[in-house]
Design a protein around this motif. Structure first.
Motif, short mmCIF file in Angstrom:
data_model
loop_
_atom_site.label_atom_id
_atom_site.label_comp_id
_atom_site.label_asym_id
_atom_site.label_seq_id
_atom_site.Cartn_x
_atom_site.Cartn_y
_atom_site.Cartn_z
N LYS A 35 32.72 49.45 35.77
CA LYS A 35 32.86 49.45 37.23
C LYS A 35 34.08 50.26 37.65
O LYS A 35 34.03 51.04 38.62
N SER A 36 35.19 50.10 36.94
CA SER A 36 36.40 50.85 37.28
C SER A 36 36.21 52.34 37.06
O SER A 36 36.71 53.17 37.83
N ASP A 40 36.85 55.20 39.75
CA ASP A 40 37.77 56.31 39.45
C ASP A 40 37.08 57.65 39.65
O ASP A 40 37.68 58.61 40.16
N GLY A 129 41.58 47.56 47.36
CA GLY A 129 41.57 46.68 46.20
C GLY A 129 42.71 45.69 46.29
O GLY A 129 43.51 45.71 47.22
N ASP A 458 37.20 46.73 46.06
CA ASP A 458 37.21 46.60 44.60
C ASP A 458 37.71 45.21 44.22
O ASP A 458 38.91 44.94 44.23
N GLU A 459 36.75 44.30 43.90
CA GLU A 459 37.05 42.96 43.39
C GLU A 459 38.04 42.21 44.29
O GLU A 459 38.99 41.60 43.79
#
Length: 556
Positions: A35-36, A40, A129, A458-459
């Motif tokens: 996911k990261s 990115d 994030g 993001d999360e």
């Protein structure tokens, strides 16, 4: 909004193409699935920092392409147009990352600088994030956010215009003051120079005309004697005219006796006499032209000497002495009338500053009113996010001595996470989880106030569950009614709210020991199975499947 994201040879991704739609899209998967990497890669296409380590092992380069559909008047198109980019159709942002660290950027297949790509990307996407140090937690943006929330665009423009007028008035005053001060220091020289140049009274082109006339007179002295000698030969005592005239008369008396012999000779002699007469007239004219008063030559030489001496003295071409005289005279006039002009310019500056203060005060009042409304709106969003004891504070510090184009105020979002604790800047006071929830509350409140068309979270649900995760999911879904929202999440309550669901996983590459990240759109039973996995973990039970069905049904 983002309609397509294509990634090739980035870390574990060999080839990936995703299509997105309006509303809320979630990306789920096990920790470490990629996911990261996906985010990115997306950030790289938006102008983020490149790194050669992003290129998949064994490849020379990787690339990411993001395709956006945005309205004709969107700021991204304006930035692209200013960079001479064709903006018809979709906006296609592409970034090539080379393994040696170099990158290349393209918009609509036209090469651009990374700065241009980043400027366009910033208007299209906001990525948030837990530890985001930009966007809403960056104090630089807080004043703009507050102005957008309060619909203070007209007041902001009025202050910016007033600040420009203050700046221009101050510049004019300073320039005139410096000119007067300089003139004062040179006053004696200037007055003497103006007087001297006024007596000289130079004219543009005068030097060249005098030099030409002087040369002509000096040449006249050399040719005058030869012209006089020639005139004596033609019209003086030795002139052939009397002899020729007598010969013509004699021949004419004999004309009747032998006309065929005499008449041609008479005609030729008449022509000779006529030519001699024309030569005499030409010589007379030339002699008159050579005649001049010797004093005229002396005066021309004296005038030339004076002009050239002044040119050397004032370090200026002789043809520019007249303009120099005018400029010196204006400087002297500036000394004489300087105080009056300075007073007028000082008055103009005072009036501009008064207008600025009035406009900035109006804007400041509007900001304080908007800040109260923003605080109330955000506070109303906090309890469901398990921040019921927290306070959101829009801190405004006013400096009325400022002449900033943005007004008197410095705006910063503050928070108080618990009663009795000291409020402080949001970034410093809130923990990672609290910060992300504050940010979500803000984005929900500001959803229709100038947000980027695509928001990525993001999360932001890390460390929360149950009712709080459900509240986060509901707010993301509500936010997605106005803008496109993408969320990377581990919370099944958030995933259930999505309109589009993507599963990120690592799979082995056929015929190789390598693994690659894959992204699969989920619908119906596969989606329910993924949410059940998020609820139950490795072993998916029927109870988990039933709970997943309830979450999906409740979201619908």
């Amino acid at each position: 909004m983002l309609i397509q994201l294509a990634i090739r040879d980035i870390v574990l991704i060999d080839k990936l193409e995703l299509h997105f739609h309006e509303g809320l899209s979630v990306l789920t998967g096990e920790t470490g699935a990629g996911k990261s990497i996906l985010l990115d890669a997306f950030a790289l296409a938006l102008g983020g920092r490149g790194d050669g380590s992003l290129v998949r092992h064994g490849e020379a380069q990787g690339q990411v392409t993001a395709v956006f559909d945005c309205p004709p008047d969107h700021p991204a198109r304006r930035i692209a147009a200013e960079a001479d980019i064709d903006t018809d159709g979709d906006l296609i942002l592409r970034r090539v990352q080379v393994a040696d660290g170099r990158t290349r950027a393209f918009v609509n297949d036209q090469p651009v600088s990374v700065q241009v790509l980043k400027a366009i990307g910033a208007t299209l996407v906001e990525i948030h994030g837990q530890h985001d140090d930009r966007a809403l937690v960056d104090p630089v943006t807080h004043r703009t956010i507050l102005d957008a929330f309060g619909n203070l665009g007209a007041e902001v423009r009025a202050v910016a215009d007033a600040a420009r007028q203050v700046r221009e008035a101050r510049t004019h005053l300073q320039e005139h003051r410096e000119r007067v001060e300089k003139a004062r220091r040179e006053a004696d020289f200037l007055r003497h120079a103006v007087e001297e140049l006024a007596q000289l009274n130079p004219k543009p082109g005068e030097e060249a005309a005098l030099a030409e006339r002087r040369a002509a007179m000096m040449q006249s002295e050399k040719v005058a004697q030869e012209l006089n000698d020639a005139f004596d030969a033609v019209a003086g005592a030795t002139s052939p005219v009397p002899v020729l005239s007598a010969a013509v008369r004699k021949l004419e008396r004999r004309s009747a006796q032998a006309p065929q012999l005499v008449e041609p000779s008479v005609k030729a002699l008449d022509a000779a006499l006529l030519a001699i007469d024309e030569a005499r007239a030409a010589l007379e004219e030339a002699i008159r032209a050579t005649e001049f008063d010797p004093r005229e030559l002396e005066q021309a030489e004296e005038r030339l000497f004076s002009l050239r001496a002044a040119a050397r003295k004032f370090d200026s071409p002789a043809d520019e002495l007249a303009a120099l005289r005018k400029r010196f005279a204006e400087d002297v006039a500036a000394i004489d009338a300087g105080e009056e002009q300075l007073a007028g310019l000082e008055k103009a500056l005072a009036a501009a500053e008064q207008a600025y203060v009035k406009a900035a005060s109006t804007l400041s009042k509007g900001r304080r009113k908007a800040a109260e409304a923003l605080d109330r709106a955000v506070l109303a969003e906090l309890p469901p996010l398990k921040l019921e004891r927290a306070r959101f504070i829009t801190d405004i510090q006013t400096d009325e001595t400022s002449r900033d184009p943005g007004g008197f105020d410095r705006v910063e979002f503050w928070a108080q996470t618990n009663p009795g604790t000291r409020p402080g800047p949001l970034m410093k006071v809130a923990s990672g989880g609290e910060l992300s929830r504050f940010m979500l509350a803000l984005k929900v409140v500001l959803a229709d106030r100038g947000s980027a068309p695509t928001l990525v979270f993001d999360e932001i649900d890390t460390g929360v569950g149950g009712a709080v995760a459900d509240a986060i999911g509901q707010r993301l879904a509500r936010l997605a009614q106005g803008v496109q929202v993408m969320a990377v999440t581990h919370a099944p309550q958030v995933a259930a709210q999505a309109f589009n669901h993507f599963l990120i996983a690592k799979e082995g590459v056929s015929g190789s020991e390598r693994v690659a990240t894959r992204v699969v759109p989920l619908k119906d039973d596969p989606r329910r199975e993924e949410i059940a996995r998020m609820l139950a973990g490795a072993t998916i039970t029927e109870e988990a499947r039933a709970a997943a069905s309830r979450l999906l049904e409740a979201a619908r």
